[in-house]
Design a protein around this motif. Structure first.
Motif, mmCIF file in Angstrom:
data_model
loop_
_atom_site.group_PDB
_atom_site.id
_atom_site.type_symbol
_atom_site.label_atom_id
_atom_site.label_comp_id
_atom_site.label_asym_id
_atom_site.label_seq_id
_atom_site.Cartn_x
_atom_site.Cartn_y
_atom_site.Cartn_z
ATOM 1 N N MET A 279 0.843 -1.190 0.000
ATOM 2 C CA MET A 279 0.000 0.000 0.000
ATOM 3 C C MET A 279 0.877 1.237 0.000
ATOM 4 N N SER A 280 0.546 2.184 -0.857
ATOM 5 C CA SER A 280 1.340 3.405 -0.980
ATOM 6 C C SER A 280 1.219 4.256 0.279
ATOM 7 N N VAL A 281 2.344 4.865 0.680
ATOM 8 C CA VAL A 281 2.405 5.726 1.858
ATOM 9 C C VAL A 281 2.663 7.152 1.396
ATOM 10 N N VAL A 282 1.960 8.089 2.011
ATOM 11 C CA VAL A 282 2.136 9.507 1.687
ATOM 12 C C VAL A 282 2.924 10.172 2.804
ATOM 13 N N LEU A 283 3.898 11.002 2.439
ATOM 14 C CA LEU A 283 4.636 11.765 3.439
ATOM 15 C C LEU A 283 3.735 12.887 3.946
ATOM 16 N N GLN A 284 3.419 12.849 5.232
ATOM 17 C CA GLN A 284 2.493 13.804 5.827
ATOM 18 C C GLN A 284 3.044 15.236 5.735
ATOM 19 N N PRO A 285 2.147 16.238 5.615
ATOM 20 C CA PRO A 285 2.608 17.630 5.458
ATOM 21 C C PRO A 285 3.578 18.082 6.536
ATOM 22 N N GLN A 286 3.313 17.730 7.802
ATOM 23 C CA GLN A 286 4.224 18.149 8.869
ATOM 24 C C GLN A 286 5.586 17.498 8.702
ATOM 25 N N ALA A 287 5.597 16.206 8.342
ATOM 26 C CA ALA A 287 6.858 15.501 8.117
ATOM 27 C C ALA A 287 7.584 16.090 6.910
ATOM 28 N N ARG A 288 6.837 16.429 5.863
ATOM 29 C CA ARG A 288 7.435 17.030 4.674
ATOM 30 C C ARG A 288 8.078 18.364 5.021
ATOM 31 N N GLN A 289 7.402 19.179 5.821
ATOM 32 C CA GLN A 289 7.953 20.470 6.211
ATOM 33 C C GLN A 289 9.245 20.304 7.001
ATOM 34 N N LEU A 290 9.256 19.380 7.954
ATOM 35 C CA LEU A 290 10.447 19.140 8.761
ATOM 36 C C LEU A 290 11.589 18.593 7.912
ATOM 37 N N PHE A 291 11.262 17.670 7.011
ATOM 38 C CA PHE A 291 12.290 17.058 6.171
ATOM 39 C C PHE A 291 12.867 18.084 5.202
ATOM 40 N N ASN A 292 12.011 18.945 4.658
ATOM 41 C CA ASN A 292 12.500 20.000 3.772
ATOM 42 C C ASN A 292 13.427 20.954 4.522
ATOM 43 N N SER A 293 13.093 21.248 5.783
ATOM 44 C CA SER A 293 13.953 22.112 6.598
ATOM 45 C C SER A 293 15.298 21.444 6.850
ATOM 46 N N LYS B 185 12.484 5.570 4.948
ATOM 47 C CA LYS B 185 11.106 5.279 4.552
ATOM 48 C C LYS B 185 10.180 6.393 5.044
ATOM 49 N N TRP B 186 9.210 6.730 4.234
ATOM 50 C CA TRP B 186 8.283 7.787 4.605
ATOM 51 C C TRP B 186 7.494 7.428 5.856
ATOM 52 N N VAL B 187 7.240 6.145 6.049
ATOM 53 C CA VAL B 187 6.514 5.750 7.258
ATOM 54 C C VAL B 187 7.331 6.103 8.501
ATOM 55 N N LEU B 188 8.679 6.009 8.409
ATOM 56 C CA LEU B 188 9.547 6.392 9.518
ATOM 57 C C LEU B 188 9.504 7.907 9.731
ATOM 58 N N LEU B 189 9.618 8.671 8.653
ATOM 59 C CA LEU B 189 9.585 10.121 8.780
ATOM 60 C C LEU B 189 8.248 10.598 9.331
ATOM 61 N N ASN B 190 7.174 9.941 8.923
ATOM 62 C CA ASN B 190 5.854 10.286 9.458
ATOM 63 C C ASN B 190 5.785 10.037 10.962
ATOM 64 N N ALA B 191 6.349 8.918 11.401
ATOM 65 C CA ALA B 191 6.317 8.578 12.822
ATOM 66 C C ALA B 191 7.158 9.548 13.646
ATOM 67 N N TRP B 192 8.236 10.035 13.046
ATOM 68 C CA TRP B 192 9.154 10.917 13.778
ATOM 69 C C TRP B 192 8.711 12.379 13.772
ATOM 70 N N ARG B 193 7.691 12.724 13.004
ATOM 71 C CA ARG B 193 7.333 14.140 12.874
ATOM 72 C C ARG B 193 6.852 14.742 14.196
ATOM 73 N N HIS B 194 6.468 13.895 15.142
ATOM 74 C CA HIS B 194 5.978 14.384 16.429
ATOM 75 C C HIS B 194 7.112 14.744 17.387
ATOM 76 N N PHE B 195 8.336 14.336 17.050
ATOM 77 C CA PHE B 195 9.466 14.642 17.943
ATOM 78 C C PHE B 195 9.922 16.084 17.729
ATOM 79 N N PRO B 196 10.129 16.842 18.823
ATOM 80 C CA PRO B 196 10.607 18.215 18.660
ATOM 81 C C PRO B 196 12.023 18.288 18.099
ATOM 82 N N ASP B 197 12.800 17.216 18.258
ATOM 83 C CA ASP B 197 14.177 17.177 17.741
ATOM 84 C C ASP B 197 14.260 16.289 16.498
#
Length: 342
Positions: free
Chosen positions: A1-15, A115-127
């Motif tokens: 199943m395809s996974v989408v990089l969540q907007p918050q995760a995308r913003q953090l990753f782009n930064s 993996k995007w699923v990892l970045l999505n899971a980590w988006r809640h961490f302040p660091d």
């Protein structure tokens, strides 16, 4: 199943990517860029923070892909007399004298998939950015140790399944000793069928590992190096063979404290002993930390960070030209195939 990089995760990753691009003076990390000297130095320091052994050895930036070894050491004694009425004084060169063993930096890839699923899971961490950076740095640092201790040859295309210890990525320190200085390699006695064993126990030449180490120092290490910061580098099993009986005994509190002090100051023979991750089992390396080096060729640390939506991931592509170097073979001894009688 395809996974989408969540907007918050995308913003953090782009930064995260923007920080890297800014530090290296490039507009984007999408195209491959050469990592600048200042970020390179910070990354090397981060490697050392994530793998303690890398703090102890040399990591040298060098300009040429090939050349003479560069460690500042004296490979022999230097004192002497000269009758200058007859001949000129002959100074002893600083550094390696073995011109047949030049370093040769070749490309190593350290590519990390996120993996995007990892970045999505980590988006809640302040660091978020710090965690991502540390994950990449630690993976590279530990792989450098793995290559240094287990690398046997460089395959055009490596196979991590067939060679899980990165044996086919590049020749490491131990393999350099086996090939370049077989006289500094003790693989034990031939017990038949081409099998070698370095046997330890009451029925054998070496009664203890301590005795084996002292034998190695006296018989294999050049005399001028025997008092120059030698250590014993080994896998966890070697230390367990010596210290488990001490720690596994039922003792009164005073004896327990004494046993812990002895274990905290681990020695093999008269030398300090150090367990290092990824070091091969049944093996000992006697040398000094400053006798082991990693050479990194300047200007060859290349990097790009790109999205790969077809794999639901981003990839941090990294490569550098490097070599794993033993500076002075007379200052080391590799002992393999160690077996301790029960």
């Amino acid at each position: 199943m395809s996974v989408v990089l969540q907007p918050q995760a995308r913003q953090l990753f782009n930064s995260y990517k923007a920080d890297i691009a800014r530090a290296n003076g490039v507009e984007s990390t999408r195209e491959t860029f050469a990592v600048q000297p200042a970020p390179t130095q910070k990354i090397i320091q981060a490697y050392q923070q994530n793998a303690d052994f890398l703090k102890l050895i040399n990591i040298f930036p060098i300009d040429n892909a090939k050349g003479e070894k560069i460690a500042l050491s004296i490979g022999s004694t230097i004192a002497g007399n000269t009758n200058t009425n007859v001949q000129a004084r002959q100074p002893t060169p600083v550094g390696a004298l073995d011109l047949l063993d030049e370093y040769d930096c070749t490309q190593t890839n350290y590519d990390v998939a996120m993996k995007w699923v990892l970045l999505n899971a980590w988006r809640h961490f302040p660091d978020f950015k710090k965690k991502l950076q540390e994950m990449v740095i630690r993976a590279v640092a530990l792989d450098k140790l793995c290559i240094g201790f287990n690398g046997v040859y460089r395959a055009p295309t490596s196979d991590r399944v067939a060679n899980p210890l990165l044996q086919d990525v590049k020749k490491g320190w131990l393999q350099k000793i086996r090939e370049k200085a077989p006289e500094q390699h003790y693989k034990g006695e031939d017990v038949g069928g081409g099998v070698f064993k370095t046997q330890i126990g009451a029925a054998h030449e070496f009664k203890t590992i301590d005795g084996l180490v002292e034998f190695g120092i006296e018989e294999y290490i050049a005399e001028q190096h025997r008092e120059s910061g030698l250590v014993v580098i080994c896998g966890r099993g070697i230390l367990s063979d010596k210290y488990l009986p001490l720690l596994n005994a039922i003792q009164d509190p005073t004896e327990q404290i004494a046993a812990r002090i002895i274990y905290a100051n681990k020695q093999l023979g008269t030398l300090p002993a150090m367990y290092v991750p990824r070091f091969p089992a049944k093996t000992i390396l006697i040398t000094s930390f400053d006798n082991l080096s990693i050479y990194l060729q300047n200007g060859t640390f290349n990097r790009s960070i790109v999205d790969e939506p077809q794999w639901d991931r981003a990839v941090d592509y990294q490569s550098v030209n490097e070599d794993f170097v033993v500076e002075d073979y007379t200052k080391c001894l590799l002992i393999e195939n160690i077996e301790v009688d029960a």
